[in-house]
Write a protein that holds these residues in place. Structure first.
Motif, PDB file in Angstrom:
ATOM      1  N   PHE A 118       0.826  -1.201   0.000  1.00  0.00           N
ATOM      2  CA  PHE A 118       0.000   0.000   0.000  1.00  0.00           C
ATOM      3  C   PHE A 118       0.864   1.256   0.000  1.00  0.00           C
ATOM      4  O   PHE A 118       0.596   2.210  -0.725  1.00  0.00           O
ATOM      5  CB  PHE A 118      -0.921  -0.027   1.217  1.00  0.00           C
ATOM      6  N   ALA A 119       1.924   1.263   0.808  1.00  0.00           N
ATOM      7  CA  ALA A 119       2.819   2.427   0.858  1.00  0.00           C
ATOM      8  C   ALA A 119       3.551   2.619  -0.467  1.00  0.00           C
ATOM      9  O   ALA A 119       3.708   3.751  -0.941  1.00  0.00           O
ATOM     10  CB  ALA A 119       3.822   2.265   1.998  1.00  0.00           C
ATOM     11  N   ALA A 120       3.985   1.532  -1.091  1.00  0.00           N
ATOM     12  CA  ALA A 120       4.661   1.638  -2.392  1.00  0.00           C
ATOM     13  C   ALA A 120       3.707   2.185  -3.453  1.00  0.00           C
ATOM     14  O   ALA A 120       4.090   3.031  -4.267  1.00  0.00           O
ATOM     15  CB  ALA A 120       5.199   0.276  -2.812  1.00  0.00           C
ATOM     16  N   LEU A 121       2.474   1.708  -3.439  1.00  0.00           N
ATOM     17  CA  LEU A 121       1.471   2.219  -4.374  1.00  0.00           C
ATOM     18  C   LEU A 121       1.207   3.692  -4.131  1.00  0.00           C
ATOM     19  O   LEU A 121       1.094   4.483  -5.073  1.00  0.00           O
ATOM     20  CB  LEU A 121       0.176   1.417  -4.244  1.00  0.00           C
ATOM     21  N   HIS A 122       1.149   4.078  -2.893  1.00  0.00           N
ATOM     22  CA  HIS A 122       0.912   5.469  -2.532  1.00  0.00           C
ATOM     23  C   HIS A 122       2.041   6.365  -3.037  1.00  0.00           C
ATOM     24  O   HIS A 122       1.799   7.421  -3.642  1.00  0.00           O
ATOM     25  CB  HIS A 122       0.805   5.575  -1.016  1.00  0.00           C
ATOM     26  N   ILE A 123       3.264   5.958  -2.806  1.00  0.00           N
ATOM     27  CA  ILE A 123       4.416   6.764  -3.216  1.00  0.00           C
ATOM     28  C   ILE A 123       4.531   6.809  -4.736  1.00  0.00           C
ATOM     29  O   ILE A 123       4.821   7.865  -5.316  1.00  0.00           O
ATOM     30  CB  ILE A 123       5.696   6.238  -2.543  1.00  0.00           C
ATOM     31  N   ALA A 124       4.284   5.688  -5.404  1.00  0.00           N
ATOM     32  CA  ALA A 124       4.322   5.680  -6.870  1.00  0.00           C
ATOM     33  C   ALA A 124       3.253   6.592  -7.455  1.00  0.00           C
ATOM     34  O   ALA A 124       3.515   7.352  -8.403  1.00  0.00           O
ATOM     35  CB  ALA A 124       4.141   4.252  -7.390  1.00  0.00           C
ATOM     36  N   LEU A 125       2.074   6.555  -6.886  1.00  0.00           N
ATOM     37  CA  LEU A 125       0.999   7.416  -7.362  1.00  0.00           C
ATOM     38  C   LEU A 125       1.326   8.880  -7.112  1.00  0.00           C
ATOM     39  O   LEU A 125       1.086   9.740  -7.974  1.00  0.00           O
ATOM     40  CB  LEU A 125      -0.320   7.038  -6.685  1.00  0.00           C
ATOM     41  N   GLY A 126       1.900   9.195  -5.954  1.00  0.00           N
ATOM     42  CA  GLY A 126       2.289  10.577  -5.666  1.00  0.00           C
ATOM     43  C   GLY A 126       3.367  11.085  -6.603  1.00  0.00           C
ATOM     44  O   GLY A 126       3.310  12.226  -7.070  1.00  0.00           O
ATOM     45  N   ALA A 127       4.350  10.240  -6.893  1.00  0.00           N
ATOM     46  CA  ALA A 127       5.416  10.647  -7.815  1.00  0.00           C
ATOM     47  C   ALA A 127       4.869  10.863  -9.221  1.00  0.00           C
ATOM     48  O   ALA A 127       5.211  11.862  -9.879  1.00  0.00           O
ATOM     49  CB  ALA A 127       6.515   9.592  -7.828  1.00  0.00           C
ATOM     50  N   CYS A 128       4.025   9.963  -9.683  1.00  0.00           N
ATOM     51  CA  CYS A 128       3.430  10.118 -11.024  1.00  0.00           C
ATOM     52  C   CYS A 128       2.568  11.368 -11.107  1.00  0.00           C
ATOM     53  O   CYS A 128       2.625  12.104 -12.094  1.00  0.00           O
ATOM     54  CB  CYS A 128       2.597   8.892 -11.387  1.00  0.00           C
ATOM     55  N   ARG A 129       1.762  11.601 -10.081  1.00  0.00           N
ATOM     56  CA  ARG A 129       0.897  12.780 -10.102  1.00  0.00           C
ATOM     57  C   ARG A 129       1.704  14.069 -10.078  1.00  0.00           C
ATOM     58  O   ARG A 129       1.362  15.030 -10.758  1.00  0.00           O
ATOM     59  CB  ARG A 129      -0.068  12.754  -8.927  1.00  0.00           C
ATOM     60  N   GLU A 130       2.781  14.093  -9.316  1.00  0.00           N
ATOM     61  CA  GLU A 130       3.604  15.300  -9.259  1.00  0.00           C
ATOM     62  C   GLU A 130       4.297  15.551 -10.589  1.00  0.00           C
ATOM     63  O   GLU A 130       4.373  16.690 -11.058  1.00  0.00           O
ATOM     64  CB  GLU A 130       4.621  15.201  -8.133  1.00  0.00           C
ATOM     65  N   LEU A 131       4.810  14.488 -11.211  1.00  0.00           N
ATOM     66  CA  LEU A 131       5.473  14.646 -12.504  1.00  0.00           C
ATOM     67  C   LEU A 131       4.499  15.072 -13.600  1.00  0.00           C
ATOM     68  O   LEU A 131       4.806  15.941 -14.404  1.00  0.00           O
ATOM     69  CB  LEU A 131       6.170  13.346 -12.903  1.00  0.00           C
ATOM     70  N   LEU A 132       3.345  14.446 -13.628  1.00  0.00           N
ATOM     71  CA  LEU A 132       2.385  14.734 -14.687  1.00  0.00           C
ATOM     72  C   LEU A 132       1.620  16.042 -14.479  1.00  0.00           C
ATOM     73  O   LEU A 132       1.137  16.638 -15.441  1.00  0.00           O
ATOM     74  CB  LEU A 132       1.394  13.581 -14.825  1.00  0.00           C
ATOM     75  N   ALA A 133       1.488  16.497 -13.241  1.00  0.00           N
ATOM     76  CA  ALA A 133       0.689  17.697 -12.963  1.00  0.00           C
ATOM     77  C   ALA A 133       1.315  18.954 -13.538  1.00  0.00           C
ATOM     78  O   ALA A 133       0.610  19.931 -13.790  1.00  0.00           O
ATOM     79  CB  ALA A 133       0.480  17.856 -11.472  1.00  0.00           C
ATOM     80  N   SER A 134       2.616  18.937 -13.780  1.00  0.00           N
ATOM     81  CA  SER A 134       3.244  20.128 -14.355  1.00  0.00           C
ATOM     82  C   SER A 134       2.835  20.333 -15.811  1.00  0.00           C
ATOM     83  O   SER A 134       2.755  21.463 -16.274  1.00  0.00           O
ATOM     84  CB  SER A 134       4.764  20.031 -14.249  1.00  0.00           C
TER      85      SER A 134
END
Length: 172
Positions: A118-134
């Motif tokens: 769950f933590a790995a999924l959370h961190i992966a989702l956060g990293a993807c969202r931060e990269l793509l949100a720009s």
């Protein structure tokens, strides 16, 4: 209540507090620590408390742990507390979900496996969202989080299907 329903109830902190990598890592680490502390506090009580008494004790312990974590965030990390919003309080629901879904007989290994995943999924989702949100504004919003989570789960299912197909063919 079945396990897919329990997993669906845990989506609010996953999707809401993963707009940036810092938020995702913070909520993931808070979830890990609080769920592990909750399981540790409930382990000696499970043999003595059954039925509604055990459920009430679990609820009170989860609420106490989350309140302490929330007060610690207010005292020592106010900007982080403000960016996380209401999602740290929802970790109490995560504690109860883990207690209910793993039950009395499950040991620490299944709980840690699920929590780390769950933590790995959370961190992966956060990293993807931060990269793509720009570049893609939708990635920073809640629908973008749902789309990215669907993409991550589809990739996981694709990897599982390929591994199962290679095992059926005789390759390790």
């Amino acid at each position: 209540m079945n396990k897919p329903t329990l997993a669906a109830l845990s989506l609010a902190p996953l999707l809401g507090a993963s707009q940036t990598l810092v938020q995702a890592a913070s909520i993931a680490s808070l979830t890990l620590v609080l769920v592990i502390l909750h399981r540790a506090c409930m382990t000696p009580l499970r043999a003595r408390l059954t039925g509604i008494a055990g459920e009430c004790a679990s609820l009170l312990i989860a609420a106490a742990l989350v309140t302490c974590a929330n007060l610690a965030l207010l005292a020592w990390a106010l900007p982080l507390h403000q960016t996380l919003g209401i999602y740290p309080e929802l970790i109490a629901v995560q504690c109860l979900l883990f207690e209910y879904s793993l039950g009395r007989t499950a040991g620490w290994r299944p709980a840690l496996t699920v929590l780390v995943g769950f933590a790995a999924l959370h961190i992966a989702l956060g990293a993807c969202r931060e990269l793509l949100a720009s570049g893609v504004r939708l990635a920073g919003l809640m629908p973008g989080a749902l789309l990215l989570l669907g993409l991550v789960l589809a990739l996981i299912n694709l990897a599982r299907n390929r591994r199962a197909a290679s095992r059926r063919e005789g390759n390790p």
